[in-house]
Write a protein that holds these residues in place. Structure first.
Motif, PDB file in Angstrom:
ATOM      1  N   GLN A 289       0.927  -1.392   0.437  1.00  0.00           N
ATOM      2  CA  GLN A 289       0.175   0.060  -0.069  1.00  0.00           C
ATOM      3  C   GLN A 289       0.805   1.541  -0.054  1.00  0.00           C
ATOM      4  N   ARG A 290       1.508   1.167   0.377  1.00  0.00           N
ATOM      5  CA  ARG A 290       2.465   2.542   0.703  1.00  0.00           C
ATOM      6  C   ARG A 290       3.307   2.315  -0.876  1.00  0.00           C
ATOM      7  N   LEU A 291       3.853   2.056  -1.315  1.00  0.00           N
ATOM      8  CA  LEU A 291       4.448   1.725  -2.266  1.00  0.00           C
ATOM      9  C   LEU A 291       3.554   2.359  -3.213  1.00  0.00           C
ATOM     10  N   ALA A 292       2.338   1.566  -3.922  1.00  0.00           N
ATOM     11  CA  ALA A 292       1.322   2.230  -4.409  1.00  0.00           C
ATOM     12  C   ALA A 292       0.945   4.030  -3.833  1.00  0.00           C
ATOM     13  N   LEU A 293       1.067   4.680  -2.901  1.00  0.00           N
ATOM     14  CA  LEU A 293       0.891   5.412  -2.254  1.00  0.00           C
ATOM     15  C   LEU A 293       2.140   6.393  -3.314  1.00  0.00           C
ATOM     16  N   CYS A 294       3.589   5.519  -2.573  1.00  0.00           N
ATOM     17  CA  CYS A 294       4.200   6.608  -3.499  1.00  0.00           C
ATOM     18  C   CYS A 294       4.003   7.015  -5.308  1.00  0.00           C
ATOM     19  N   LEU A 295       4.261   5.916  -5.600  1.00  0.00           N
ATOM     20  CA  LEU A 295       4.245   5.819  -7.138  1.00  0.00           C
ATOM     21  C   LEU A 295       2.368   6.518  -7.338  1.00  0.00           C
ATOM     22  N   GLN A 296       1.890   6.865  -6.772  1.00  0.00           N
ATOM     23  CA  GLN A 296       1.028   8.341  -6.891  1.00  0.00           C
ATOM     24  C   GLN A 296       0.966   9.194  -6.533  1.00  0.00           C
ATOM     25  N   ALA A 297       2.175   9.825  -5.764  1.00  0.00           N
ATOM     26  CA  ALA A 297       2.713  10.586  -5.127  1.00  0.00           C
ATOM     27  C   ALA A 297       3.798  11.939  -6.221  1.00  0.00           C
ATOM     28  N   GLN A 298       4.126  10.625  -6.671  1.00  0.00           N
ATOM     29  CA  GLN A 298       4.958  11.117  -7.517  1.00  0.00           C
ATOM     30  C   GLN A 298       4.369  11.290  -9.336  1.00  0.00           C
ATOM     31  N   GLY A 299       3.546  10.532  -9.222  1.00  0.00           N
ATOM     32  CA  GLY A 299       2.617  10.568 -10.253  1.00  0.00           C
ATOM     33  C   GLY A 299       2.882   9.708 -11.287  1.00  0.00           C
ATOM     34  N   LEU A 300       3.273   8.931 -11.137  1.00  0.00           N
ATOM     35  CA  LEU A 300       3.672   8.178 -12.048  1.00  0.00           C
ATOM     36  C   LEU A 300       2.219   6.845 -12.504  1.00  0.00           C
ATOM     37  N   ARG A 301       2.427   6.160 -13.586  1.00  0.00           N
ATOM     38  CA  ARG A 301       1.561   4.942 -13.238  1.00  0.00           C
ATOM     39  C   ARG A 301       1.716   3.900 -13.492  1.00  0.00           C
ATOM     40  N   GLY A 302       1.240   3.278 -11.843  1.00  0.00           N
ATOM     41  CA  GLY A 302       1.753   1.784 -11.146  1.00  0.00           C
ATOM     42  C   GLY A 302       0.743   1.048 -11.159  1.00  0.00           C
TER      43      GLY A 302
END
Length: 399
Positions: free
Chosen positions: A52-65
């Protein structure tokens, strides 16, 4: 398994500490976007909270994850394994949690690590979850000699390799991406093609762990979709530019391996030599290189054989760029969303500085295509000044 036990498993185990995981994942996301990555398909850990933290980090960076909670219920280190029921329950919970983000750029991925660490019961359950929630799937498949031998030892009655085991579990389908596949047979490749399953070609990683070079063009002729990947820690570079270059080199290495069995100009034996320096004998006809030293004789394939081998296997920088963009989009089922710059698609793009390029020089006579190929073949993160994902600026640095 040695690399997993030495590096991957200890690193992933440390992510039981979600705060520590967040710090490392933040660095990962910063590194990826700095190298121009816009979309990532990634294995997390067995820990739901860390994923979940990984998904949130990708979201915060704006990447498509596309994020997978790794599943493994056997042949795993003490303290880093799951009960089958827990693995399935946490996977379902992670899928539902990602859905509640309501972010069309972040996706949960059903992720059995690979056959050796997953029982048939776990594979079957994951296949059912993927079908029920219509999620993407990722795993590793027939990636090295030792993995194939390991899987065979665990499933002595199985015929058809990893492919048959995944297929019976319903894990080969559209938007399923299997990493590597360097040891897949033609019948297995045909199954992947029929199911719509893609391969993630990670050439740099394959040079270290794969034992064989993936026959990319051959697999594509059999109907398999292929996208290019870095394998991040499995290679030594997170850059897709380096993955493209490794892809080209791998295809050339594949051609070299085929030359050894190609039809030569002549089968004439090497004549004995007294001088230590190799001496070429009538290269226009016989094409045998000979020396008195053992092992210093070889045959040069006929020109027509070399041309056939190159036509069947060789990839140039344009082909590698296609795999890194269109190929990856097709593998993930995103070909209508991204992968090319077309009206109606998401604006995923890089701004590349070639005027102050530390990695290469540009000359007045260079055409736009010359400059483009210089960036693909020589450029690096110093040239990447801005990154957009879905029209949003997600990375910028001053020129």
């Amino acid at each position: 398994m040695e690399w997993l036990n030495t590096y991957a498993f200890p690193r992933e185990t440390a992510h039981l500490d979600s705060d520590a995981a967040t710090k490392e994942y933040t660095k990962l996301c910063n590194r990826l976007v700095a190298h121009g990555t816009t979309t990532v398909l990634i294995f997390g850990t067995i820990y739901k909270e860390a994923c979940q933290r990984l998904a949130l980090c990708l979201q915060a960076q704006g990447l498509r994850g596309f994020v997978g909670k790794v599943c493994m219920d056997r042949q795993s280190p003490d303290g880093y394994s799951e009960a089958t029921s827990d693995s399935l329950a946490d996977t379902e919970a992670f899928i539902k949690w990602v859905q509640q983000l309501h972010d069309n750029k972040i996706h949960a991925v059903v992720t059995p690590r690979f056959v050796p660490t997953c029982t048939p019961e776990l594979l079957q359950g994951l296949g059912q979850l993927a079908a029920h929630f219509d999620t993407p799937i990722q795993s590793h498949i027939s990636e090295s000699f030792d993995e194939v031998e390991y899987s065979s030892a665990l499933h002595p009655d199985n015929t058809g390799g990893d492919t048959a085991l995944f297929d019976r579990a319903g894990l080969l389908r559209q938007r399923a991406v299997m990493a590597h596949g360097t040891c897949l047979t033609d019948p297995e490749l045909k199954v992947l093609g029929q199911r719509g399953t893609a391969l993630a070609h990670c050439p740099l990683s394959n040079f270290f762990f794969g034992d064989r070079v993936l026959h990319v063009r051959h697999a594509m002729r059999l109907g398999v979709k292929i996208g290019l990947g870095t394998d991040v820690a499995g290679g030594y570079s997170p850059s897709m530019l380096n993955a493209m270059r490794s892809c080209v080199i791998a295809s050339r290495a594949l051609c070299m391996s085929h030359y050894a069995t190609a039809s030569p100009h002549s089968q004439a034996p090497a004549p004995p030599q007294t001088e230590p320096t190799p001496n070429r004998q009538n290269l226009t006809g016989v094409a045998t290189v000979a020396s008195a030293e053992p092992g210093n004789s070889f045959c040069i394939p006929a020109p027509e054989s070399r041309k056939e081998i190159q036509a069947a296997n060789l990839l140039d920088w344009k082909g590698a760029f296609w795999l890194a963009t269109v190929g990856g989009a097709q593998a993930l089922g995103l070909e209508k969303t991204c992968g090319t710059l077309e009206v109606g698609k998401a604006f995923d793009a890089l701004r590349v500085d070639t005027r102050h390029a530390a990695a290469f020089d540009v000359f007045p006579a260079d055409t736009p295509m010359d400059i483009f190929q210089k960036f693909v073949n020589l450029g690096d993160d110093r040239n990447i000044k801005a990154v957009w994902v879905g029209g949003k600026l997600v990375h910028h640095k001053a020129s």
